[in-house]
Design an enzyme around this catalytic site. Sequence first.
Site, PDB file in Angstrom:
ATOM      1  N   GLU A  82       0.809  -1.225   0.000  1.00  0.00           N
ATOM      2  CA  GLU A  82       0.000   0.000   0.000  1.00  0.00           C
ATOM      3  C   GLU A  82       0.844   1.277   0.000  1.00  0.00           C
ATOM      4  O   GLU A  82       0.842   2.044   0.966  1.00  0.00           O
ATOM      5  CB  GLU A  82      -0.980  -0.029   1.179  1.00  0.00           C
ATOM      6  CG  GLU A  82      -1.937  -1.213   1.084  1.00  0.00           C
ATOM      7  CD  GLU A  82      -3.006  -1.247   2.169  1.00  0.00           C
ATOM      8  OE1 GLU A  82      -2.897  -0.485   3.139  1.00  0.00           O
ATOM      9  OE2 GLU A  82      -3.949  -2.048   2.029  1.00  0.00           O
TER      10      GLU A  82
ATOM     11  N   GLU B 194      -4.134  -8.743  -1.587  1.00  0.00           N
ATOM     12  CA  GLU B 194      -4.693  -8.667  -0.229  1.00  0.00           C
ATOM     13  C   GLU B 194      -6.142  -8.223  -0.237  1.00  0.00           C
ATOM     14  O   GLU B 194      -6.525  -7.311  -0.970  1.00  0.00           O
ATOM     15  CB  GLU B 194      -3.903  -7.691   0.647  1.00  0.00           C
ATOM     16  CG  GLU B 194      -4.388  -7.651   2.088  1.00  0.00           C
ATOM     17  CD  GLU B 194      -3.723  -6.555   2.913  1.00  0.00           C
ATOM     18  OE1 GLU B 194      -2.482  -6.414   2.808  1.00  0.00           O
ATOM     19  OE2 GLU B 194      -4.420  -5.839   3.637  1.00  0.00           O
TER      20      GLU B 194
END
Length: 487
Positions: free
Chosen positions: A234, A338
């Site tokens: 991220e 994810e």
Amino acid sequence: MKSTHKILIIPILILQLSCSSSKTVADSTVAKSKPNSKISVYTTAENTNLRLSLSNDLISTSQQTNSTVSITIDPAKTYQTFLGIGGAITDASAEVFARLSPKKQQEFLTAYYDKNKGIGYSLARTNIHSCDFSSESYTYVQEGDKDLKTFNIDHDRKYRIPLIKKAIETAGGKITLFASPWSPPAFMKDNNDILHGGVLLPEFAQSWANYYAKFIKAYEKEGIPVWGLTIQNEPMAKQRWESCIYTPEAERDFLKNFLGPTLEKEGLGSKNIIIWDHNRGDMLVTRANLVFSDPEVSKYAWGIGFHWYETWNGGTPKFESVAEVHKAFPNKNLIFTEGCIEKFDAGKFQFWGNAERYGLNMINDFNNGTVAWTDWNILLDQNGGPNHVGNFCFAPIHGDTSKDELIYTPMYYYIGHLSKFIRPNAKRIEATISDKTLLSTTFKNTDGKIATIIMNSSDKEVIYSITNNKQKTTIIIPAHAMQTLEY
């Protein structure tokens, strides 16, 4: 949508032994005797005892049965090659696993990694030093050690490495494992903090690239092959946990000038590097365009990873971004790296909508060119942790460590409808569906078996037909159900 808040504990052997049918299915059109030997139907359905259950009694034998949806299979038209489905083996998962009895540990391993008795996970992700799903923040070096002379993975030897080894063994000796960092050590960042975002300081770029290489070599010395890695988890999220910000240009330049060349220099050039590792949406397309359009950096990138958190607080999944990247760069790979159900609530272990979120995302991602799909934590405790910043979430299986029990959520079974029946190196094949009432995807395995997955998220059972090589079969799928057809 109705949901039950009762904790459901179902032994894994149900995958092999349960053949019960749904009480909600119209019985006038259902075969009551000899099942169709040419096709096997496996079903999971809300408000029934069907959990990945062989349910050939849902095949209609009546010539008068009229289907409302038709699916037509064309095995001659093929798409992407399937890599695998799995979940993340985090510190949290490993710590909870260690607190279970040996009997429950074996049940858990079988549930996920045994392709016959379980759901056959063939893919795994793990964290490079700590992430939010660790009990504390830690790194593999002493603070300020730019030359990495103190590098060691002793921390991981207590819980995480033993679990990864057992998972590999249960899976038959092989799992495709990739690793992701959540942040460089604090001293390498401009905010001098492993948490709260910040950026990698230029003077530590080479040290950080060396860190990846040392991690891979250390794990492989332990007998754990590392297939690949993502550059940064991220990279556009400043979090209260481990995080680090990379602009598109910063990620590109780090890969081009440091990480790619370093892995090659260290004899690790065959490792598969995944860029982005963040949400679908415009940034997925931006990152792909920037990296894959530059031959000097694209040569280091196997593909691009993405998450589903663009749907946070009610957003819409951006499947069109996945399709756009696949169309623009068909020789690069898309991998879901994810996803989990956030905002943990112990009263919702059996909330069916959580499973349907998985089904919606998995089917659409595969239909848009994705080659692999990675869930987040494979195991969490009864409180959705441990997590050192209180960011508690759901997992497909929870371990109630106070009772030494495993809680199987509907998510586990929905994932299993794909992971158990679609095996590595399968090819997605053409499957045309006539109505959006159902979602479906189809893969052909290397042994010739075809798996068609169908999801019904409506409140009513649906009668549908599937046609393959002019052979037509009519099947009933209950309300709020997932089915896998194997033929």
